[in-house]
Design a protein around this motif. Sequence first.
Motif, PDB file in Angstrom:
ATOM      1  N   GLN A   1       0.845  -1.186   0.000  1.00  0.00           N
ATOM      2  CA  GLN A   1       0.000   0.000   0.000  1.00  0.00           C
ATOM      3  C   GLN A   1       0.886   1.244   0.000  1.00  0.00           C
ATOM      4  O   GLN A   1       1.830   1.351   0.778  1.00  0.00           O
ATOM      5  CB  GLN A   1      -0.918   0.012   1.229  1.00  0.00           C
ATOM      6  CG  GLN A   1      -1.900   1.172   1.236  1.00  0.00           C
ATOM      7  CD  GLN A   1      -2.769   1.166   2.486  1.00  0.00           C
ATOM      8  OE1 GLN A   1      -2.394   0.571   3.487  1.00  0.00           O
ATOM      9  NE2 GLN A   1      -3.917   1.794   2.413  1.00  0.00           N
TER      10      GLN A   1
ATOM     11  N   VAL B   1       0.770   5.303   0.549  1.00  0.00           N
ATOM     12  CA  VAL B   1      -0.058   6.353   1.144  1.00  0.00           C
ATOM     13  C   VAL B   1       0.569   7.702   0.828  1.00  0.00           C
ATOM     14  O   VAL B   1       1.778   7.896   1.027  1.00  0.00           O
ATOM     15  CB  VAL B   1      -0.174   6.170   2.669  1.00  0.00           C
ATOM     16  CG1 VAL B   1      -1.007   7.295   3.271  1.00  0.00           C
ATOM     17  CG2 VAL B   1      -0.797   4.810   2.984  1.00  0.00           C
TER      18      VAL B   1
ATOM     19  N   GLN C   1       0.535  11.706   1.679  1.00  0.00           N
ATOM     20  CA  GLN C   1       0.134  12.718   2.675  1.00  0.00           C
ATOM     21  C   GLN C   1       0.751  14.057   2.285  1.00  0.00           C
ATOM     22  O   GLN C   1       1.589  14.622   2.970  1.00  0.00           O
ATOM     23  CB  GLN C   1       0.589  12.306   4.081  1.00  0.00           C
ATOM     24  CG  GLN C   1      -0.066  11.036   4.590  1.00  0.00           C
ATOM     25  CD  GLN C   1       0.434  10.635   5.971  1.00  0.00           C
ATOM     26  OE1 GLN C   1       1.432  11.130   6.452  1.00  0.00           O
ATOM     27  NE2 GLN C   1      -0.295   9.708   6.596  1.00  0.00           N
TER      28      GLN C   1
ATOM     29  N   THR D   1       3.674  -0.981   3.923  1.00  0.00           N
ATOM     30  CA  THR D   1       3.143   0.334   3.550  1.00  0.00           C
ATOM     31  C   THR D   1       4.295   1.288   3.276  1.00  0.00           C
ATOM     32  O   THR D   1       5.266   1.351   4.037  1.00  0.00           O
ATOM     33  CB  THR D   1       2.263   0.915   4.684  1.00  0.00           C
ATOM     34  OG1 THR D   1       1.201   0.007   4.961  1.00  0.00           O
ATOM     35  CG2 THR D   1       1.704   2.272   4.287  1.00  0.00           C
TER      36      THR D   1
ATOM     37  N   THR E   1       4.831   5.369   2.747  1.00  0.00           N
ATOM     38  CA  THR E   1       4.150   6.649   2.953  1.00  0.00           C
ATOM     39  C   THR E   1       4.998   7.769   2.377  1.00  0.00           C
ATOM     40  O   THR E   1       6.191   7.891   2.705  1.00  0.00           O
ATOM     41  CB  THR E   1       3.900   6.910   4.455  1.00  0.00           C
ATOM     42  OG1 THR E   1       3.144   5.819   4.995  1.00  0.00           O
ATOM     43  CG2 THR E   1       3.164   8.220   4.653  1.00  0.00           C
TER      44      THR E   1
ATOM     45  N   ALA F   1       5.056  11.748   2.435  1.00  0.00           N
ATOM     46  CA  ALA F   1       4.450  12.872   3.147  1.00  0.00           C
ATOM     47  C   ALA F   1       5.259  14.132   2.883  1.00  0.00           C
ATOM     48  O   ALA F   1       6.453  14.083   2.589  1.00  0.00           O
ATOM     49  CB  ALA F   1       4.397  12.582   4.649  1.00  0.00           C
TER      50      ALA F   1
ATOM     51  N   ARG G   1       8.605   7.076   3.887  1.00  0.00           N
ATOM     52  CA  ARG G   1       8.752   6.104   4.969  1.00  0.00           C
ATOM     53  C   ARG G   1       8.252   4.736   4.502  1.00  0.00           C
ATOM     54  O   ARG G   1       7.303   4.650   3.709  1.00  0.00           O
ATOM     55  CB  ARG G   1       7.957   6.541   6.211  1.00  0.00           C
ATOM     56  CG  ARG G   1       8.403   7.874   6.777  1.00  0.00           C
ATOM     57  CD  ARG G   1       7.717   8.128   8.123  1.00  0.00           C
ATOM     58  NE  ARG G   1       6.259   8.244   7.969  1.00  0.00           N
ATOM     59  CZ  ARG G   1       5.628   9.385   7.747  1.00  0.00           C
ATOM     60  NH1 ARG G   1       6.315  10.512   7.617  1.00  0.00           N
ATOM     61  NH2 ARG G   1       4.308   9.412   7.637  1.00  0.00           N
ATOM     62  N   ASP G   2       8.889   3.687   5.029  1.00  0.00           N
ATOM     63  CA  ASP G   2       8.424   2.337   4.721  1.00  0.00           C
ATOM     64  C   ASP G   2       8.404   1.520   6.002  1.00  0.00           C
ATOM     65  O   ASP G   2       8.917   1.957   7.043  1.00  0.00           O
ATOM     66  CB  ASP G   2       9.328   1.680   3.668  1.00  0.00           C
ATOM     67  CG  ASP G   2      10.755   1.486   4.139  1.00  0.00           C
ATOM     68  OD1 ASP G   2      10.976   0.739   5.128  1.00  0.00           O
ATOM     69  OD2 ASP G   2      11.669   2.083   3.531  1.00  0.00           O
TER      70      ASP G   2
ATOM     71  N   CYS H   1      13.287   5.840   6.937  1.00  0.00           N
ATOM     72  CA  CYS H   1      12.659   7.100   6.540  1.00  0.00           C
ATOM     73  C   CYS H   1      13.712   7.958   5.859  1.00  0.00           C
ATOM     74  O   CYS H   1      14.721   8.317   6.491  1.00  0.00           O
ATOM     75  CB  CYS H   1      12.072   7.815   7.758  1.00  0.00           C
ATOM     76  SG  CYS H   1      11.335   9.421   7.330  1.00  0.00           S
TER      77      CYS H   1
ATOM     78  N   ASP I   1      -4.917  12.403   3.875  1.00  0.00           N
ATOM     79  CA  ASP I   1      -4.363  11.081   3.650  1.00  0.00           C
ATOM     80  C   ASP I   1      -5.013  10.467   2.423  1.00  0.00           C
ATOM     81  O   ASP I   1      -6.249  10.373   2.336  1.00  0.00           O
ATOM     82  CB  ASP I   1      -4.603  10.164   4.850  1.00  0.00           C
ATOM     83  CG  ASP I   1      -3.838  10.661   6.061  1.00  0.00           C
ATOM     84  OD1 ASP I   1      -2.962  11.542   5.860  1.00  0.00           O
ATOM     85  OD2 ASP I   1      -4.128  10.198   7.169  1.00  0.00           O
TER      86      ASP I   1
ATOM     87  N   ALA J   1      -4.606   7.023  -0.098  1.00  0.00           N
ATOM     88  CA  ALA J   1      -3.980   5.720  -0.285  1.00  0.00           C
ATOM     89  C   ALA J   1      -4.018   5.354  -1.747  1.00  0.00           C
ATOM     90  O   ALA J   1      -5.049   5.465  -2.410  1.00  0.00           O
ATOM     91  CB  ALA J   1      -4.702   4.649   0.540  1.00  0.00           C
TER      92      ALA J   1
END
Length: 599
Positions: A457, A459, A461, A495, A497, A499, A512-513, A568, A595, A597
Amino acid sequence: MMKALRPRTLLWKIMLSTSVAITLLFAVTGWLVVNSATQATSESIQHEVQASFQAYQSLWQARADRLSSVSAILSAMSDVRAAFGTGDRATIRDTAAELWARVSDDEAVFLVTDPRGGIIASLGGIPEQSLPAELVVVREAWPRFPEQASGFVTWGGQMYHLTITPVYVQTTGGTALLNVLVAGYAINRAVAERFKISTGGSEFLFFDRGGVIASTLGAAEEAGIAAQLDGAVRMVRAGGIEYAPLITPLRDIHGRGAGRLAILRSYEAASREIAALRRNISLLWLLSMIAGLTLTYLLARRVIGPVKELDRAAAEVARQNYDCEVKVASEDELGRLAATFNAMCASIRQAREELIRSERITAIGRLATSIVHDLRNPLAAIYAGAEMLAEPGLSEQQIQRIGRNMYRASQHIQELLQDLLEIGRGRSGEKRLCDLRALVSRVLESLAPTAEAQSTQVVVQVPEGLAITIDEHRIGRVLANLVANALQAMGEGGTVTVAARAEGESVLVEVRDTGPGIAAEIRDRLFQPFATSRKGSGLGLGLALARQAILDHGGEIWAASTPGQGACFSFRLALASCAPRSGVHRAEDLPRLSDTAVN
């Protein structure tokens, strides 16, 4: 404070140590010289006092002996005995006066008394009206007769040194005491001054139990010194002047103390000489300090010159400039050190050249391998597409899909080659205002099939309207590289992310993972070329290129990782300074993060 005052150059350290050494040396030498001079002066003054005392004894004894001799001669003269034998006072006075006039001493005292001390005649020194009716000292001298008796005696507040001589006459029954001759000197200021002149300036004080009888000092000084002469003293002070004293008793005819004599020698002249010596030593110290520091400075500069040259060359070596050389100006230790330094620089240059050649060959091999690795997939897509196009019976839709795949693969190859070309030339593309959320969406769209295949996934942000001025292609490559690395590190599931948020005048982007984290063996060299822990999937140029792209944009990039909890990657770029337009906003106008996804 003390650290700030420390000398920071070798020259000043030498100057400071030399000045301290010279100061201490002269201080000790000056103290020894002045101390020795003071002791020598003190001993000299003590010797002078002793010499003054001996001179006084000699002078006084000579005068006393003269009077004793005159008195003895007079007492033995037949005329004197005949006149004294008459018993007539007038005859005795006239005869004694006639004889005394021939041998008289204007300063001497001469008396004729009867055996009991009654005064018959006073022929000099003392007015008759001031004399007592009888001289007790004559009766006290009886035990010494027929020998002469001498000593100090005081009456009427005046001290005298007297010699008492009996005058005998021969009778049928033996000798008979007819009269007594009393001769001597009065102790007064004139006598003290004469002794001062005779002894070269020593001060004299005659005093008895009642106080000072005669002296060469003033009344105030007399009282001050008399109060200090009780007991054994080595120095007395009066009128601001120090004196070395010598005290001797004054004996009466029985040897008892009738008074004391103090002979004083002034330290004033010696003090002036010692003060002059101190001034001369201080002046000599000052001149020596100036001369010593000047010579030290000149000599130290000659020594420090090669050291400064070595220091400058060492600083150049620290800046990786190995082409510098030091002039060898001598054959001493510094010269040998300079020659060794030059040889070391030459050795480093040679080794560096060999290393550069070796690294270039290695880098070329790694770069070729990396290029082959990166080009393999798009070339494979082109090869497969071309092979499929060679097959008959393809529909138009299939041909279009194969063409699009081949176009994307060729475009990918073009991008790779352009990246290498731009990095090699050290140039960036055109920078323009860009919406960060739209850029992230485009990057993730190309990676969506990979994430979907891994069931990972992604995400997002990133707030809408977050604008930055960048080279979209290069920053897009940075984001793609970071997300691709995260997907590859996690494998199946997890996941990723992406951001971003505004912080003051900059924007912070984080990828980030939830994977295993950064391997410990590459953590310290993560952004260096060819740093990788993966096998068979590239040699690690991506992060090095990403770092260079961020630096070219005036930003910074870093990584943080916790083993087993993912990694990160963060980088910071400046916000756009232009006014908001067409949906692009300033940091303060940005909405809260939302947020999103992407699966």
